[in-house]
Design a protein around this motif. Structure first.
Motif, PDB file in Angstrom:
ATOM      1  N   THR B 110       0.847  -1.208   0.000  1.00 18.83           N
ATOM      2  CA  THR B 110       0.000   0.000   0.000  1.00 18.83           C
ATOM      3  C   THR B 110       0.873   1.246   0.000  1.00 18.83           C
ATOM      4  O   THR B 110       0.651   2.197  -0.735  1.00 18.83           O
ATOM      5  CB  THR B 110      -0.868   0.028   1.262  1.00 18.83           C
ATOM      6  OG1 THR B 110      -1.325  -1.292   1.514  1.00 18.83           O
ATOM      7  CG2 THR B 110      -2.043   0.954   1.083  1.00 18.83           C
ATOM      8  N   TYR B 111       1.914   1.186   0.878  1.00 20.80           N
ATOM      9  CA  TYR B 111       2.803   2.327   0.985  1.00 20.80           C
ATOM     10  C   TYR B 111       3.509   2.572  -0.340  1.00 20.80           C
ATOM     11  O   TYR B 111       3.567   3.684  -0.847  1.00 20.80           O
ATOM     12  CB  TYR B 111       3.830   2.098   2.096  1.00 20.80           C
ATOM     13  CG  TYR B 111       4.800   3.240   2.224  1.00 20.80           C
ATOM     14  CD1 TYR B 111       4.474   4.357   2.995  1.00 20.80           C
ATOM     15  CD2 TYR B 111       6.016   3.241   1.546  1.00 20.80           C
ATOM     16  CE1 TYR B 111       5.334   5.428   3.091  1.00 20.80           C
ATOM     17  CE2 TYR B 111       6.879   4.296   1.628  1.00 20.80           C
ATOM     18  CZ  TYR B 111       6.546   5.405   2.410  1.00 20.80           C
ATOM     19  OH  TYR B 111       7.399   6.464   2.488  1.00 20.80           O
ATOM     20  N   GLY B 114       1.223   3.879  -3.024  1.00 23.40           N
ATOM     21  CA  GLY B 114       0.860   5.262  -2.688  1.00 23.40           C
ATOM     22  C   GLY B 114       1.965   6.236  -3.036  1.00 23.40           C
ATOM     23  O   GLY B 114       1.736   7.254  -3.681  1.00 23.40           O
ATOM     24  N   GLU B 165     -12.482   2.149   1.151  1.00 21.21           N
ATOM     25  CA  GLU B 165     -11.112   2.138   1.644  1.00 21.21           C
ATOM     26  C   GLU B 165     -10.131   2.515   0.528  1.00 21.21           C
ATOM     27  O   GLU B 165      -9.236   3.357   0.717  1.00 21.21           O
ATOM     28  CB  GLU B 165     -10.750   0.753   2.213  1.00 21.21           C
ATOM     29  CG  GLU B 165     -11.469   0.391   3.493  1.00 21.21           C
ATOM     30  CD  GLU B 165     -12.853  -0.232   3.261  1.00 21.21           C
ATOM     31  OE1 GLU B 165     -13.384  -0.091   2.144  1.00 21.21           O
ATOM     32  OE2 GLU B 165     -13.394  -0.848   4.203  1.00 21.21           O
ATOM     33  N   GLU B 166     -10.317   1.883  -0.630  1.00 24.01           N
ATOM     34  CA  GLU B 166      -9.450   2.182  -1.771  1.00 24.01           C
ATOM     35  C   GLU B 166      -9.612   3.658  -2.170  1.00 24.01           C
ATOM     36  O   GLU B 166      -8.639   4.342  -2.506  1.00 24.01           O
ATOM     37  CB  GLU B 166      -9.833   1.264  -2.943  1.00 24.01           C
ATOM     38  CG  GLU B 166      -8.759   1.199  -4.012  1.00 24.01           C
ATOM     39  CD  GLU B 166      -9.253   0.500  -5.279  1.00 24.01           C
ATOM     40  OE1 GLU B 166     -10.270  -0.224  -5.208  1.00 24.01           O
ATOM     41  OE2 GLU B 166      -8.633   0.708  -6.328  1.00 24.01           O
ATOM     42  N   ARG B 169      -7.560   5.977   0.025  1.00 28.09           N
ATOM     43  CA  ARG B 169      -6.138   5.975  -0.332  1.00 28.09           C
ATOM     44  C   ARG B 169      -5.907   6.773  -1.611  1.00 28.09           C
ATOM     45  O   ARG B 169      -4.981   7.574  -1.710  1.00 28.09           O
ATOM     46  CB  ARG B 169      -5.648   4.533  -0.511  1.00 28.09           C
ATOM     47  CG  ARG B 169      -5.249   3.867   0.787  1.00 28.09           C
ATOM     48  CD  ARG B 169      -4.417   2.630   0.520  1.00 28.09           C
ATOM     49  NE  ARG B 169      -5.114   1.634  -0.288  1.00 28.09           N
ATOM     50  CZ  ARG B 169      -5.963   0.737   0.201  1.00 28.09           C
ATOM     51  NH1 ARG B 169      -6.221   0.696   1.487  1.00 28.09           N
ATOM     52  NH2 ARG B 169      -6.549  -0.145  -0.588  1.00 28.09           N
ATOM     53  N   ALA B 172      -6.082  10.463  -1.100  1.00 23.93           N
ATOM     54  CA  ALA B 172      -4.857  10.978  -0.486  1.00 23.93           C
ATOM     55  C   ALA B 172      -3.724  11.044  -1.495  1.00 23.93           C
ATOM     56  O   ALA B 172      -2.916  11.966  -1.482  1.00 23.93           O
ATOM     57  CB  ALA B 172      -4.456  10.109   0.700  1.00 23.93           C
ATOM     58  N   ASP B 173      -3.672  10.046  -2.396  1.00 20.90           N
ATOM     59  CA  ASP B 173      -2.579   9.983  -3.371  1.00 20.90           C
ATOM     60  C   ASP B 173      -2.707  11.035  -4.457  1.00 20.90           C
ATOM     61  O   ASP B 173      -1.761  11.757  -4.745  1.00 20.90           O
ATOM     62  CB  ASP B 173      -2.551   8.599  -4.041  1.00 20.90           C
ATOM     63  CG  ASP B 173      -2.079   7.520  -3.086  1.00 20.90           C
ATOM     64  OD1 ASP B 173      -1.587   7.888  -2.002  1.00 20.90           O
ATOM     65  OD2 ASP B 173      -2.210   6.341  -3.433  1.00 20.90           O
ATOM     66  N   GLN B 265      -4.415   9.817   5.325  1.00 16.16           N
ATOM     67  CA  GLN B 265      -4.664   8.592   4.559  1.00 16.16           C
ATOM     68  C   GLN B 265      -3.469   8.263   3.670  1.00 16.16           C
ATOM     69  O   GLN B 265      -3.363   7.170   3.152  1.00 16.16           O
ATOM     70  CB  GLN B 265      -5.914   8.754   3.684  1.00 16.16           C
ATOM     71  CG  GLN B 265      -7.130   9.304   4.397  1.00 16.16           C
ATOM     72  CD  GLN B 265      -7.714   8.337   5.406  1.00 16.16           C
ATOM     73  OE1 GLN B 265      -7.420   7.156   5.374  1.00 16.16           O
ATOM     74  NE2 GLN B 265      -8.525   8.864   6.313  1.00 16.16           N
ATOM     75  N   GLY B 266      -2.594   9.215   3.474  1.00 17.79           N
ATOM     76  CA  GLY B 266      -1.453   9.019   2.583  1.00 17.79           C
ATOM     77  C   GLY B 266      -0.378   8.180   3.253  1.00 17.79           C
ATOM     78  O   GLY B 266      -0.456   7.846   4.439  1.00 17.79           O
ATOM     79  N   PRO B 267       0.646   7.817   2.493  1.00 14.60           N
ATOM     80  CA  PRO B 267       1.704   6.978   3.040  1.00 14.60           C
ATOM     81  C   PRO B 267       2.505   7.724   4.112  1.00 14.60           C
ATOM     82  O   PRO B 267       2.820   8.894   3.947  1.00 14.60           O
ATOM     83  CB  PRO B 267       2.570   6.665   1.829  1.00 14.60           C
ATOM     84  CG  PRO B 267       2.220   7.688   0.818  1.00 14.60           C
ATOM     85  CD  PRO B 267       0.829   8.138   1.088  1.00 14.60           C
ATOM     86  N   GLY B 291       0.586  -0.366   7.341  1.00 13.08           N
ATOM     87  CA  GLY B 291       0.771   0.444   6.136  1.00 13.08           C
ATOM     88  C   GLY B 291       1.808   1.538   6.287  1.00 13.08           C
ATOM     89  O   GLY B 291       1.900   2.440   5.479  1.00 13.08           O
TER      90      GLY B 291
END
Lengths: 147, 679
Positions: B110-111, B114, B165-166, B169, B172-173, B265-267, B291
């Motif tokens: 995920t990280y 992202g 959830e997706e 993310r 945030a990305d 929410q971002g990495p 994450g």
């Protein structure tokens, strides 16, 4: 009397009046001089309200001071030029002031000449003599506008 | 986007995994297994991002990184280093050589995705800046694709997600301009999604558009409750939905502020510092499963070195370590302005009150016993990151408020200054008007009595002269002379005051011709005088011609007057020197005593008796005012019986030079002035 050329002198200072009259006398100018001592009196002379008006006809020339009680010289000149009977009447501003603003305003309102009264009486007398000679003898008036 | 992602790794597993992850995230990929292959790929294509293993079979990844940075377009490509190495020094080496990101293996998928998206977006910002991005979240593929097509036709860039959830993310990305979310979703529903967006300091301003089922009134109420900006029924015509989305995006305010703070929410990156390898690994595993990207350091020194090149979101710091130890590390971090806001959580092996106080007094933000459950660690880390995020946001808001206040203050000050200036100008104008009418009165009213004094004195002489004896006649002549002198005084004073008030009307003026015509007037007035006049040709200056005439009338007039008793009178007008040019009027007349030179230019100052030479004592004061109004200076030289020379300039020389009066030939002063003017 009817053919005589008169001078209207508008002057509030009695000393200046006496000096002007003396200068005219010395120049041998015999024309009658009517003196008005403020602006309102000057206009009354020109536009008589009643039969007691000292002027039977318009003067040959007006010697007009600028600083006058009641109505100042510029205002008098403006009214003279605004009236069809007097709009062509020769008016000489005879004053102490040589401020640019006064001269400009005088000519703008239709003065025929602008003369500064010198302090030295000899010069002053000379000026009055020349003025009298010019306006009363040399200068031809415009054709009379009938009243 | 400016190009695909290049993956360089010798492990097939890693390559396959990364290609899989990135293509799912909508990124194109190219994979290489060696440095040589990578060089070939790089030579032919432009990549948005290179994910680079540090250890390659045929070379060093960091060397390849340097090659990429050396390429003409190397600055445009983002580089993410990927390494199994746990040495802090490699990470420092990579980051100082120009890597944008350094991710340790094992990586959190995920990280990594992202960060990859973030880096690609950052590089592609220039290219796609004109287009607005929308995140579209719906589990129904049919509807999603239909709406996506419609949005793309309306020139939006669309990124899709199948779950809340997706979607979080992604939001945030990619930091989209807006989100369209379905109310009914597996996992978190649309309302919960929006609520979470609203809780995130970086995303809370994001416009959210909720899609609801036709009869689902309660879902709609819940969605609006959660903070949706607009909503539409799914059965609605797609055109209507598009129009509403456009309206929502239009009204969304403060678009430019988006992306200022990082999203929760971002990495996130956590630096863990501990000398115990076992604990460090356990901690890393626990955080990676949440994450987080975890960077490991084994000493305070390593941690400090790393923090100098690597931005992190939180630091977990062991209190007891060899070397400088946790407390000193903490203190040093908190000393650096750029780092002092990074949350530090102190770790210690024992539940020790003393140690806790020690840690907190060194500036740590929180304190955890190592014996605690990892859930506690995760919760505390999240709490610290959240706190920092809100602090950042508050700081931004506070700064904006302060800036607004400051600007308001500045505006008020400027307004006050303008008002003061206006009042001063008004007052000055009033005073000038007053002075004007004063001067007028002086001119008119003081002269009239003088005329009477003179006129009647003459009348007395002429009409009653025979009654006066010679003395009486002489007295009357004195009266007349005095009256005439006073008339001249009044005229000169008026000229002086007019000079001060007049507007300076500068032009290229031929001073030679002014000087000649002034001299000609004087000669005409006194035809019996024999005066030799020498005027240099082409004396041209930028000045006010009318005022310069007054200057020459006075200076040449004086020269004329003071040479009156000389048979071989000579007046010379010329100029010397440059920058500033110095003009002069010289005569061979009566001259003056230099010890009185400073008095020459004062009003009513006369150096000669009235019987010797007549005058009012105002002329030179007038000349000086005119010269000063031009920004110049005037000074004089003379000797009794040998004449006088008046020098003047018409341009500003150095400021403050007006006090001293340098004589021509006083070279040091002159050359100094020259330099100033030339500069």
């Amino acid at each position: 009397m009817t053919t005589e050329k008169t001078i209207l002198l508008v002057e509030d200072n009695p000393a200046d009046e006496a000096l002007t009259l003396r200068a005219l006398k010395k120049a041998n100018i015999a024309s009658p001089v009517v003196v008005a001592r403020d602006g309102v009196e000057a206009l009354n002379c020109l536009f008589p309200a009643g039969p007691n008006s000292p002027l039977q006809k318009l003067p040959q020339v007006i010697f007009l001071d600028l600083k006058l009680p009641k109505l100042d010289g510029h205002e008098v000149l403006k009214r003279i030029r605004a009236d069809v009977r007097t709009q062509l009447l020769p008016v000489v501003i005879l004053t102490t002031s040589v401020e640019d603003a006064d001269r400009l305003e005088g000519y703008r309102l239709g003065a025929n000449s602008y003369v500064r009264k010198p302090v030295d009486f000899s010069e002053f007398a000379n000026a009055v003599i020349q003025l009298g000679l010019y306006w009363l003898v040399l200068n031809e008036q415009p054709p009379c506008v009938t009243r | 986007m400016t190009g695909p992602v290049l993956i360089v790794d010798d492990s097939l597993t890693v390559r396959m995994n990364l290609m899989d992850l990135l293509s799912t995230a909508g990124l194109q990929t190219v994979a290489c297994s060696s440095a040589a292959e990578a060089r070939q790929a790089l030579a032919g294509n432009a990549f948005a991002l290179v994910i680079l293993d540090v250890l390659l079979e045929d070379g060093d990844g960091i060397e390849l990184l340097q090659e990429i940075r050396g390429m003409p377009s190397g600055g445009a490509t983002a580089v993410m280093m990927l390494s199994t190495e746990t040495e802090v020094r490699d990470r420092v080496r990579g980051l100082t050589r120009g890597a944008d990101e350094y991710v340790g293996k094992p990586y959190d998928p995920t990280y990594l995705v992202g960060r990859a998206r973030e880096l690609v977006r950052r590089r592609g910002e220039g290219a796609s800046s004109g287009q607005e991005t929308i995140v579209l979240i719906d589990d129904s593929v049919t509807f999603r694709e239909e709406l996506k097509t419609a949005l793309e036709q309306a020139r939006y860039h669309v990124v899709v997600a199948g779950s809340g959830e997706e979607g979080l993310r992604l939001a945030a990305d990619v930091r989209p301009s807006g989100v369209i979310v379905d109310g009914e979703l597996p996992g978190i529903d649309g309302a919960t999604f929006i609520r979470r967006i609203r809780l995130d300091a970086a995303l809370r301003g994001l416009p959210c558009f909720l899609l609801t089922g036709s009869e689902d009134r309660s879902a709609e109420v819940r969605a609006l409750d959660a903070g949706a900006d607009a909503f539409a029924v799914k059965e609605e015509n797609v055109g209507v939905i598009l129009a509403r989305v456009a309206a929502m995006l239009r009204s969304a305010s403060d678009q430019s502020a988006r992306g200022a703070t990082t999203s929760l929410q971002g990495p996130k990156k956590v630096l863990a510092v501990d000398d115990s390898e076992t604990y460090l690994q356990q901690l890393a595993d626990a955080l990676r499963s949440e994450g987080y990207e975890v960077i490991l350091a084994r000493s305070g020194e390593d941690a400090l070195e790393l923090l100098a090149v690597q931005q992190v979101d939180c630091v977990l710091l062991d209190l007891m370590m060899p070397g400088i130890g946790g407390r000193e590390t903490c203190r040093r971090v908190k000393c650096v302005p750029a780092m002092r806001d990074i949350p530090i959580i102190m770790l210690t092996a024992v539940e020790d009150r003393e140690a806790m106080i020690e840690g907190l007094s060194a500036g740590a933000d929180d304190y955890i016993a190592k014996s605690s459950d990892f859930d506690v660690v995760r919760a505390r880390v999240l709490a610290q990151i959240r706190r920092k995020q809100f602090e950042d946001e508050h700081r931004t808001v506070r700064e904006q408020l302060l800036r607004a206040k400051y600007q308001a203050n500045e505006a008020r000050t400027a307004l006050e200054a303008a008002e003061t200036r206006a009042a001063l100008v008004e007052e000055l104008k009033f005073k000038n008007d007053e002075l004007e009418s004063f001067s007028y009165s002086v001119a008119h009213d003081l002269r009239a009595p003088l005329r009477s004094i003179d006129g009647f004195s003459l009348a007395l002489l002429e009409d009653c002269g025979e009654n006066l004896n010679e003395d009486g006649k002489q007295y009357l002549r004195y009266v007349r002379e005095s009256a005439q002198h006073m008339a001249r005084l009044i005229d000169d004073l008026l000229a002086l005051s007019r000079v001060t008030r007049a507007e300076l009307d500068r032009a290229e003026i031929d001073l030679s011709s002014i000087a000649r015509s002034v001299a000609e007037r004087l000669a005409r007035a006194a035809p019996d005088r024999q005066v030799e006049l020498l005027v240099v040709d082409q004396l041209v200056a930028n000045c006010d011609g009318r005022l310069m005439t007054i200057v020459f009338e006075n200076l040449i007039g004086n020269a004329w007057k003071f040479t009156g008793k000389r048979s071989n009178a000579c007046i010379e007008i010329g100029a010397t020197g440059e920058n500033p040019r110095t003009y002069f009027v010289r005569d061979n007349g009566a001259g003056f005593d230099m010890s009185y030179a400073s008095k020459l230019f004062g009003v009513f100052q006369r150096l000669h008796s009235a019987a010797e030479f007549e005058g009012t004592g105002i002329g030179l004061a007038t000349v000086q005012r005119i010269v000063r109004r031009h920004g110049g200076r005037i000074w004089a030289e003379g000797e009794v019986g040998c004449g006088a020379t008046f020098f003047f300039t018409l341009e500003s020389s150095s400021r403050g030079g007006t006090v001293t009066r340098p004589m021509p030939g006083a070279a040091p002063m002159n050359s100094h002035v020259n330099e100033d003017v030339a500069a």
